[in-house]
Design an enzyme around this catalytic site. Structure first.
Site, PDB file in Angstrom:
ATOM      1  N   TYR A 105      11.376   8.637   0.958  1.00 49.19           N
ATOM      2  CA  TYR A 105      11.118   7.699  -0.110  1.00 49.19           C
ATOM      3  C   TYR A 105      11.710   8.191  -1.689  1.00 49.19           C
ATOM      4  CZ  TYR A 105       7.937   5.740   3.359  1.00 49.19           C
ATOM      5  OH  TYR A 105       7.443   5.388   4.589  1.00 49.19           O
ATOM      6  N   ASN A 157       8.063  -5.715  -1.036  1.00 45.52           N
ATOM      7  CA  ASN A 157       7.850  -4.725  -0.228  1.00 45.52           C
ATOM      8  C   ASN A 157       6.488  -4.476   0.279  1.00 45.52           C
ATOM      9  OD1 ASN A 157       7.856  -2.359   1.252  1.00 45.52           O
ATOM     10  ND2 ASN A 157       9.028  -1.091  -0.192  1.00 45.52           N
ATOM     11  N   HIS A 199      12.958  -2.937   1.941  1.00 49.42           N
ATOM     12  CA  HIS A 199      12.274  -1.681   2.345  1.00 49.42           C
ATOM     13  C   HIS A 199      13.255  -0.650   2.029  1.00 49.42           C
ATOM     14  CE1 HIS A 199       9.233  -3.558   4.919  1.00 49.42           C
ATOM     15  NE2 HIS A 199      10.278  -4.348   5.234  1.00 49.42           N
ATOM     16  N   ILE A 200      12.620   0.579   1.309  1.00 46.52           N
ATOM     17  CA  ILE A 200      13.592   1.738   0.938  1.00 46.52           C
ATOM     18  C   ILE A 200      14.061   2.301   2.245  1.00 46.52           C
ATOM     19  CG2 ILE A 200      12.906   4.049  -0.238  1.00 46.52           C
ATOM     20  CD1 ILE A 200      10.482   2.757  -1.393  1.00 46.52           C
ATOM     21  N   SER A 201      13.410   2.559   2.969  1.00 46.45           N
ATOM     22  CA  SER A 201      13.962   3.170   4.386  1.00 46.45           C
ATOM     23  C   SER A 201      14.457   2.239   5.348  1.00 46.45           C
ATOM     24  CB  SER A 201      12.794   4.082   5.117  1.00 46.45           C
ATOM     25  OG  SER A 201      11.767   3.161   5.570  1.00 46.45           O
ATOM     26  N   ASP A 216       1.526 -15.786   6.598  1.00 42.91           N
ATOM     27  CA  ASP A 216       1.132 -17.201   6.375  1.00 42.91           C
ATOM     28  C   ASP A 216       1.385 -17.411   4.878  1.00 42.91           C
ATOM     29  OD1 ASP A 216       0.505 -17.517   9.119  1.00 42.91           O
ATOM     30  OD2 ASP A 216      -1.382 -17.344   8.765  1.00 42.91           O
ATOM     31  N   ALA A 271       3.109  -0.884   4.664  1.00 42.89           N
ATOM     32  CA  ALA A 271       2.798  -1.101   6.068  1.00 42.89           C
ATOM     33  C   ALA A 271       2.525  -2.195   6.672  1.00 42.89           C
ATOM     34  CB  ALA A 271       1.649   0.135   6.241  1.00 42.89           C
ATOM     35  N   PRO A 331       0.699  -1.212  -0.067  1.00 44.04           N
ATOM     36  CA  PRO A 331      -0.188  -0.009  -0.123  1.00 44.04           C
ATOM     37  C   PRO A 331       0.817   1.166   0.003  1.00 44.04           C
ATOM     38  CG  PRO A 331       0.042  -1.122   2.086  1.00 44.04           C
ATOM     39  CD  PRO A 331       0.293  -2.008   1.212  1.00 44.04           C
ATOM     40  N   ASN A 332       0.224   2.187  -0.689  1.00 46.52           N
ATOM     41  CA  ASN A 332       1.023   3.661  -0.883  1.00 46.52           C
ATOM     42  C   ASN A 332       2.142   3.742  -1.823  1.00 46.52           C
ATOM     43  OD1 ASN A 332      -1.195   4.859   0.577  1.00 46.52           O
ATOM     44  ND2 ASN A 332      -0.333   3.892   2.508  1.00 46.52           N
ATOM     45  N   ARG A 382       5.259  12.163  -3.000  1.00 46.99           N
ATOM     46  CA  ARG A 382       5.253  12.612  -1.480  1.00 46.99           C
ATOM     47  C   ARG A 382       6.229  12.100  -0.898  1.00 46.99           C
ATOM     48  NH1 ARG A 382      -1.011  11.681  -0.504  1.00 46.99           N
ATOM     49  NH2 ARG A 382      -1.816  12.376  -2.484  1.00 46.99           N
ATOM     50  N   ARG A 404       7.698   0.331  13.590  1.00 44.60           N
ATOM     51  CA  ARG A 404       8.235  -0.518  12.112  1.00 44.60           C
ATOM     52  C   ARG A 404       9.282  -1.484  12.370  1.00 44.60           C
ATOM     53  NH1 ARG A 404       6.006   3.347   8.324  1.00 44.60           N
ATOM     54  NH2 ARG A 404       5.505   5.412   9.340  1.00 44.60           N
ATOM     55  N   HIS A 452       4.133  -4.704   9.039  1.00 43.57           N
ATOM     56  CA  HIS A 452       4.161  -4.620  10.414  1.00 43.57           C
ATOM     57  C   HIS A 452       2.731  -4.968  11.009  1.00 43.57           C
ATOM     58  CE1 HIS A 452       7.541  -2.135   9.489  1.00 43.57           C
ATOM     59  NE2 HIS A 452       6.806  -1.254   9.007  1.00 43.57           N
ATOM     60  N   ARG A 504      13.477   4.025  12.330  1.00 42.89           N
ATOM     61  CA  ARG A 504      12.074   4.926  12.667  1.00 42.89           C
ATOM     62  C   ARG A 504      11.309   4.562  13.615  1.00 42.89           C
ATOM     63  NH1 ARG A 504       9.679   4.619   6.735  1.00 42.89           N
ATOM     64  NH2 ARG A 504       8.492   6.402   7.555  1.00 42.89           N
ATOM     65  N   GLU A 506      12.674  -9.800   1.367  1.00 44.78           N
ATOM     66  CA  GLU A 506      11.769  -8.671   1.851  1.00 44.78           C
ATOM     67  C   GLU A 506      12.553  -7.528   1.596  1.00 44.78           C
ATOM     68  OE1 GLU A 506      11.219  -8.926   6.002  1.00 44.78           O
ATOM     69  OE2 GLU A 506      10.329  -6.876   6.184  1.00 44.78           O
TER      70      GLU A 506
HETATM   71  O1  CA2 Z   1      10.655   1.889   3.702  1.00 40.43           O
HETATM   72  C1  CA2 Z   1       9.670   1.123   3.194  1.00 40.43           C
HETATM   73  O2  CA2 Z   1      10.033   0.625   2.096  1.00 40.43           O
HETATM   74  C2  CA2 Z   1       8.424   0.927   3.953  1.00 40.43           C
HETATM   75  O3  CA2 Z   1       7.948  -0.471   3.565  1.00 40.43           O
HETATM   76  C3  CA2 Z   1       7.532   1.947   3.386  1.00 40.43           C
HETATM   77  C4  CA2 Z   1       5.991   1.927   3.807  1.00 40.43           C
HETATM   78  C5  CA2 Z   1       6.421   1.922   5.128  1.00 40.43           C
HETATM   79  O4  CA2 Z   1       4.981   1.766   6.099  1.00 40.43           O
HETATM   80  C6  CA2 Z   1       7.291   0.768   5.928  1.00 40.43           C
HETATM   81  O5  CA2 Z   1       7.209   0.876   7.666  1.00 40.43           O
HETATM   82  C7  CA2 Z   1       8.547   0.988   5.224  1.00 40.43           C
HETATM   83  C8  CA2 Z   1       5.368   2.978   3.509  1.00 40.43           C
HETATM   84  C9  CA2 Z   1       5.126   3.320   1.980  1.00 40.43           C
HETATM   85  C10 CA2 Z   1       4.417   4.538   1.833  1.00 40.43           C
HETATM   86  O6  CA2 Z   1       4.969   4.992   0.625  1.00 40.43           O
HETATM   87  C11 CA2 Z   1       4.810   6.424   0.363  1.00 40.43           C
HETATM   88  C12 CA2 Z   1       5.405   6.908  -0.643  1.00 40.43           C
HETATM   89  C13 CA2 Z   1       5.273   8.320  -1.064  1.00 40.43           C
HETATM   90  C14 CA2 Z   1       4.473   8.887  -0.332  1.00 40.43           C
HETATM   91  C15 CA2 Z   1       3.660   8.469   0.825  1.00 40.43           C
HETATM   92  C16 CA2 Z   1       3.976   7.070   1.168  1.00 40.43           C
END
Ligand code: CA2
Length: 137
Positions: A22, A71, A97-99, A84, A74, A9-10, A17, A108, A77, A104, A95
């Site tokens: 990100y 990836n 993650h970008i960050s 499963d 959210a 998601p997102n 944004r 997370r 977590h 954080r 797995e």
């Molecule tokens: O760091 C990552 O890749 C995460 O999976 C990104 C998730 C976050 O909930 C994880 O804890 C770590 C959030 C993705 C949201 O992506 C956005 C990108 C641009 C603007 C807003 C949200």
């Protein structure tokens, strides 16, 4: 070698944004770079904002893909269901993650993916995906 990049998601908002966390590149643009960088790999890309869709994609990967770069965003977590699903298939999952999720908020720091993943790569920006693909080669 056929790999699925599966985003949760997102992540469709990447590049639009929160660029300080990100980055400023859309995933579709980065996917073009990945295809050029890994021209010997058959790469597919899917993104969904829905938990059940991600579960279905993981189930459908069985016998189709050599691996998944996941990836789950959210849902990483929160989602017992995605954890499963990974356990239920033999498709290896890396797995990503970008960050650096450990740098954080505490919520997370837990992942329902990691215990069932082949490995985890995080904190390298979009390059995390390239490192994950590399891990399959
Ligand atoms: O760091 C990552 O890749 C995460 O999976 C990104 C998730 C976050 O909930 C994880 O804890 C770590 C959030 C993705 C949201 O992506 C956005 C990108 C641009 C603007 C807003 C949200």
């Amino acid at each position: 070698m056929k790999l699925l990049i599966l985003n949760g998601p997102n992540l469709n908002l990447l590049g639009t944004r929160e660029p300080e966390i990100y980055g400023g590149v859309t995933f579709l643009d980065y996917f073009e770079e990945l295809k050029a960088q890994f021209s010997s790999v058959e790469l597919d890309y899917k993104q969904s904002n829905h938990e059940g869709d991600l579960v279905t994609e993981i189930q459908k990967s069985q016998g189709v893909y050599n691996g998944i770069v996941l990836n789950a965003a959210a849902y990483t977590h929160t989602s017992v269901a995605i954890g499963d699903a990974i356990k239920a298939v033999t498709t290896p999952v890396v797995e990503v993650h970008i960050s650096n999720t450990f740098a954080r908020e505490a919520f997370r720091h837990n992942s329902y993916i990691s215990p069932n993943a082949k490995g985890v790569i995080l904190g390298f920006g979009l390059k995390s995906y390239a490192l994950a693909i590399q891990s399959f080669l």
